[in-house]
Design a protein around this motif. Sequence first.
Motif, PDB file in Angstrom:
ATOM      1  N   THR A 243       0.826  -1.203   0.000  1.00 38.27           N
ATOM      2  CA  THR A 243       0.000   0.000   0.000  1.00 38.27           C
ATOM      3  C   THR A 243       0.861   1.254   0.000  1.00 38.27           C
ATOM      4  O   THR A 243       0.548   2.237  -0.686  1.00 38.27           O
ATOM      5  CB  THR A 243      -0.929   0.007   1.226  1.00 38.27           C
ATOM      6  N   SER A 244       1.955   1.240   0.766  1.00 34.13           N
ATOM      7  CA  SER A 244       2.845   2.395   0.794  1.00 34.13           C
ATOM      8  C   SER A 244       3.410   2.695  -0.587  1.00 34.13           C
ATOM      9  O   SER A 244       3.595   3.856  -0.961  1.00 34.13           O
ATOM     10  CB  SER A 244       3.996   2.147   1.774  1.00 34.13           C
ATOM     11  N   LEU A 245       3.682   1.635  -1.344  1.00 39.11           N
ATOM     12  CA  LEU A 245       4.234   1.823  -2.682  1.00 39.11           C
ATOM     13  C   LEU A 245       3.226   2.416  -3.657  1.00 39.11           C
ATOM     14  O   LEU A 245       3.608   3.094  -4.608  1.00 39.11           O
ATOM     15  CB  LEU A 245       4.738   0.482  -3.223  1.00 39.11           C
ATOM     16  N   SER A 246       1.954   2.166  -3.428  1.00 39.75           N
ATOM     17  CA  SER A 246       0.943   2.578  -4.404  1.00 39.75           C
ATOM     18  C   SER A 246       0.060   3.723  -3.956  1.00 39.75           C
ATOM     19  O   SER A 246      -0.626   4.329  -4.775  1.00 39.75           O
ATOM     20  CB  SER A 246       0.045   1.369  -4.749  1.00 39.75           C
ATOM     21  N   ILE A 247       0.079   4.057  -2.662  1.00 44.14           N
ATOM     22  CA  ILE A 247      -0.899   5.013  -2.157  1.00 44.14           C
ATOM     23  C   ILE A 247      -0.706   6.406  -2.738  1.00 44.14           C
ATOM     24  O   ILE A 247      -1.680   7.134  -2.965  1.00 44.14           O
ATOM     25  CB  ILE A 247      -0.860   5.064  -0.612  1.00 44.14           C
TER      26      ILE A 247
ATOM     27  N   PRO B  11      -7.062  16.965  -3.908  1.00 40.29           N
ATOM     28  CA  PRO B  11      -5.638  16.867  -4.253  1.00 40.29           C
ATOM     29  C   PRO B  11      -5.126  18.176  -4.824  1.00 40.29           C
ATOM     30  O   PRO B  11      -5.820  18.861  -5.582  1.00 40.29           O
ATOM     31  CB  PRO B  11      -5.603  15.742  -5.294  1.00 40.29           C
ATOM     32  N   GLY B  12      -3.905  18.523  -4.444  1.00 43.00           N
ATOM     33  CA  GLY B  12      -3.280  19.724  -4.965  1.00 43.00           C
ATOM     34  C   GLY B  12      -2.466  19.406  -6.208  1.00 43.00           C
ATOM     35  O   GLY B  12      -2.357  18.247  -6.630  1.00 43.00           O
ATOM     36  N   PRO B  13      -1.869  20.419  -6.815  1.00 46.48           N
ATOM     37  CA  PRO B  13      -1.021  20.189  -7.994  1.00 46.48           C
ATOM     38  C   PRO B  13       0.196  19.364  -7.626  1.00 46.48           C
ATOM     39  O   PRO B  13       0.744  19.497  -6.542  1.00 46.48           O
ATOM     40  CB  PRO B  13      -0.629  21.612  -8.428  1.00 46.48           C
ATOM     41  N   ARG B  14       0.613  18.490  -8.549  1.00 46.03           N
ATOM     42  CA  ARG B  14       1.758  17.625  -8.312  1.00 46.03           C
ATOM     43  C   ARG B  14       2.750  17.793  -9.443  1.00 46.03           C
ATOM     44  O   ARG B  14       2.378  17.920 -10.600  1.00 46.03           O
ATOM     45  CB  ARG B  14       1.315  16.152  -8.232  1.00 46.03           C
ATOM     46  N   SER B  15       4.016  17.744  -9.061  1.00 46.12           N
ATOM     47  CA  SER B  15       5.063  17.818 -10.068  1.00 46.12           C
ATOM     48  C   SER B  15       5.183  16.483 -10.783  1.00 46.12           C
ATOM     49  O   SER B  15       4.787  15.444 -10.260  1.00 46.12           O
ATOM     50  CB  SER B  15       6.403  18.186  -9.431  1.00 46.12           C
ATOM     51  N   ALA B  16       5.720  16.501 -11.973  1.00 51.32           N
ATOM     52  CA  ALA B  16       5.863  15.269 -12.763  1.00 51.32           C
ATOM     53  C   ALA B  16       6.728  14.268 -12.025  1.00 51.32           C
ATOM     54  O   ALA B  16       7.810  14.576 -11.552  1.00 51.32           O
ATOM     55  CB  ALA B  16       6.486  15.601 -14.123  1.00 51.32           C
ATOM     56  N   GLY B  17       6.203  13.036 -11.909  1.00 50.42           N
ATOM     57  CA  GLY B  17       6.972  11.963 -11.292  1.00 50.42           C
ATOM     58  C   GLY B  17       6.961  11.966  -9.786  1.00 50.42           C
ATOM     59  O   GLY B  17       7.643  11.164  -9.163  1.00 50.42           O
ATOM     60  N   SER B  18       6.163  12.885  -9.150  1.00 48.57           N
ATOM     61  CA  SER B  18       6.181  12.969  -7.693  1.00 48.57           C
ATOM     62  C   SER B  18       5.587  11.744  -7.025  1.00 48.57           C
ATOM     63  O   SER B  18       5.836  11.489  -5.856  1.00 48.57           O
ATOM     64  CB  SER B  18       5.426  14.218  -7.230  1.00 48.57           C
ATOM     65  N   GLY B  19       4.795  10.963  -7.748  1.00 48.32           N
ATOM     66  CA  GLY B  19       4.220   9.776  -7.145  1.00 48.32           C
ATOM     67  C   GLY B  19       5.102   8.549  -7.238  1.00 48.32           C
ATOM     68  O   GLY B  19       4.749   7.503  -6.719  1.00 48.32           O
ATOM     69  N   ASN B  20       6.231   8.644  -7.892  1.00 42.37           N
ATOM     70  CA  ASN B  20       7.116   7.492  -8.063  1.00 42.37           C
ATOM     71  C   ASN B  20       8.154   7.471  -6.950  1.00 42.37           C
ATOM     72  O   ASN B  20       9.153   8.191  -6.990  1.00 42.37           O
ATOM     73  CB  ASN B  20       7.800   7.571  -9.430  1.00 42.37           C
ATOM     74  N   VAL B  21       7.919   6.630  -5.930  1.00 44.57           N
ATOM     75  CA  VAL B  21       8.845   6.593  -4.798  1.00 44.57           C
ATOM     76  C   VAL B  21      10.161   5.936  -5.165  1.00 44.57           C
ATOM     77  O   VAL B  21      11.183   6.165  -4.515  1.00 44.57           O
ATOM     78  CB  VAL B  21       8.201   5.855  -3.607  1.00 44.57           C
ATOM     79  N   PHE B  22      10.182   5.115  -6.205  1.00 45.71           N
ATOM     80  CA  PHE B  22      11.414   4.397  -6.546  1.00 45.71           C
ATOM     81  C   PHE B  22      12.524   5.338  -7.006  1.00 45.71           C
ATOM     82  O   PHE B  22      13.700   5.002  -6.895  1.00 45.71           O
ATOM     83  CB  PHE B  22      11.129   3.352  -7.628  1.00 45.71           C
ATOM     84  N   ARG B  23      12.146   6.525  -7.490  1.00 45.44           N
ATOM     85  CA  ARG B  23      13.171   7.445  -7.950  1.00 45.44           C
ATOM     86  C   ARG B  23      14.050   7.906  -6.795  1.00 45.44           C
ATOM     87  O   ARG B  23      15.200   8.323  -7.009  1.00 45.44           O
ATOM     88  CB  ARG B  23      12.539   8.649  -8.636  1.00 45.44           C
ATOM     89  N   LEU B  24      13.509   7.825  -5.558  1.00 47.44           N
ATOM     90  CA  LEU B  24      14.314   8.232  -4.409  1.00 47.44           C
ATOM     91  C   LEU B  24      15.533   7.338  -4.227  1.00 47.44           C
ATOM     92  O   LEU B  24      16.541   7.763  -3.673  1.00 47.44           O
ATOM     93  CB  LEU B  24      13.463   8.199  -3.133  1.00 47.44           C
ATOM     94  N   PHE B  25      15.452   6.086  -4.697  1.00 47.00           N
ATOM     95  CA  PHE B  25      16.546   5.149  -4.472  1.00 47.00           C
ATOM     96  C   PHE B  25      17.720   5.380  -5.425  1.00 47.00           C
ATOM     97  O   PHE B  25      18.700   4.646  -5.376  1.00 47.00           O
ATOM     98  CB  PHE B  25      16.028   3.712  -4.579  1.00 47.00           C
ATOM     99  N   LYS B  26      17.610   6.401  -6.262  1.00 48.21           N
ATOM    100  CA  LYS B  26      18.775   6.786  -7.044  1.00 48.21           C
ATOM    101  C   LYS B  26      19.840   7.412  -6.148  1.00 48.21           C
ATOM    102  O   LYS B  26      21.002   7.478  -6.520  1.00 48.21           O
ATOM    103  CB  LYS B  26      18.365   7.780  -8.135  1.00 48.21           C
ATOM    104  N   ARG B  27      19.412   7.870  -4.991  1.00 47.21           N
ATOM    105  CA  ARG B  27      20.346   8.431  -4.021  1.00 47.21           C
ATOM    106  C   ARG B  27      20.830   7.337  -3.084  1.00 47.21           C
ATOM    107  O   ARG B  27      20.039   6.657  -2.432  1.00 47.21           O
ATOM    108  CB  ARG B  27      19.677   9.549  -3.221  1.00 47.21           C
TER     109      ARG B  27
END
Length: 381
Positions: free
Chosen positions: A73-77, A202-218
Motif C-alpha cells: 500500500t505504501s508503494l501505491s498510495i 488533491p493539490g497540484p503535483r510535479s511530474a513523477g512525484s508519485g514514483n517513490v522508486f526514484r528516491l533510491f537513485k540516491r
Amino acid sequence: MVDVRAMTSANPGGAAQPAYWSGVFAMTMCVFALIASEFMPVSLLTPIATGLGVSEGRAGYGIAISGAFAVLTSLSISTLAGTMNRKTLLLGMTGLMCVSGLVVGLAPDYPTYMIGRALIGVVVGGFWSLSAAVAMRLVPIDKVPRALAIFNGGNALAVVVAAPLGSYLGGIIGWRGAFLCLVPVALIALVWQWISLPSMPPGPRSAGSGNVFRLFKRRVVTLGMLAVGAFFMGQFVLFTYVRPFLELVTLVDVATLSFILLIIGVAGLLGTAIIGTLLRMDFHRTLIVIPLLMAVIAVALVAFGGWLAGVVVLFGLWGLLFLFSSPGFQAMSAQLRPKTSNSAIAPARWHWPTCWKPCGMPAPTTRFSTSCRTAWTARPA
C-alpha cells in the motif's frame, strides 16, 4: 465544507482553531484504533493459534501479512491518492479498519483470519504514508509539528493499552471478543473524522512525484531504508512472539503476562518523551546505539528467560527503546527528502517487515547488527 486552512489564515489564534484541532484529535483516535488493531495479536497469539487450530508460528504470520500489505500500500498510495480527496481516502481506510476487525473477530478459519489481517495492513500502509501530508493540509504550517506529535501520542497510548488490555480481555471474553471490541472504537473515529475533517482535494503535483522508486537513485536513501527495514524486522520478530516466550520459557500466567505487556507500553511512552532530546544531542549516534542496546537485551532474554524478575527488567528496558525508534527514523526520512512529503513518508513505512518468519529469539541480534552498520554508513559525511 469550509476550508479550515483559509479560516485559520484569516484569523490565526481565533475561533477557527477548535475546528482544525478537532480534526487532529479525530485522526489521533484513528491512530489509536489502528495501532491497537495492529498490535492486538501480539498479546493473543497463543489463544488465536488454539482457536484456529494452527501453530503459534502460523498465527504469527497474521502480523507478517499485515506488514507485507502495508508495504504494498505504501508503494501505491501516492499514485492512488493523486486523484482522490484526502478526506474520502481517510474515511475509506477507517471503514476498512472496521471491516478488518469484524473479519478477524468472526473468522471461521485460518484463511479468513489472514484476509482480515491483510486488510489492516492496507490501512496501516495507507494511513501512515499520508499522515504527514494530511497534517500539512489540516493545520497551519507552524502547527504541523504539534499535530504530528499528537498523532504519535495516539500511537504511544495504543502501545501502552492494546497489548495488556488485549491479553486481559482475551482471558475474559476470548480473543474474538477482544478484536470485536475494537470495531466500535474505529466506528467512533470514522464518525468523528467525517464531522470534523475539512474537504482536502488533491493539490497540484510535479511530474513523477508519485514514483517513490526514484528516491533510491540516491545512495543515502537506499542505505537509510535498509537500516530502517533491518532494524524493525528484528524488533518485531521479538515483539511478535513475546507471549509464547513468556508462557513457555518464563512460565507466567495471564495476569503476569498482562502486567509485563503494560510495563513495555508504559516504558515506551516514557521513551517517546525523551527521544527528542537525545536526537537533538546526537542524531546519528542515537539511531546506532538504540539497535545495539536492543540486541544486547535480546541476547540477555535468551540467557535469563527463566528468571521472572530479570525478564521484567529486561522487557522494561526493551520497551523504553521500543518507541524511541519510530520518531528517529521518521526524522531521518524527512532529512533525506524534505520536499516531497508523500514520497518520503511512504518509504519510511517500509520498516514493517515483509518477510517475518517464525524463528528463534536470537534472530533479532543479527538484524540489529545489520541495522547499526547501515545506519552508520548512511550518516552524512
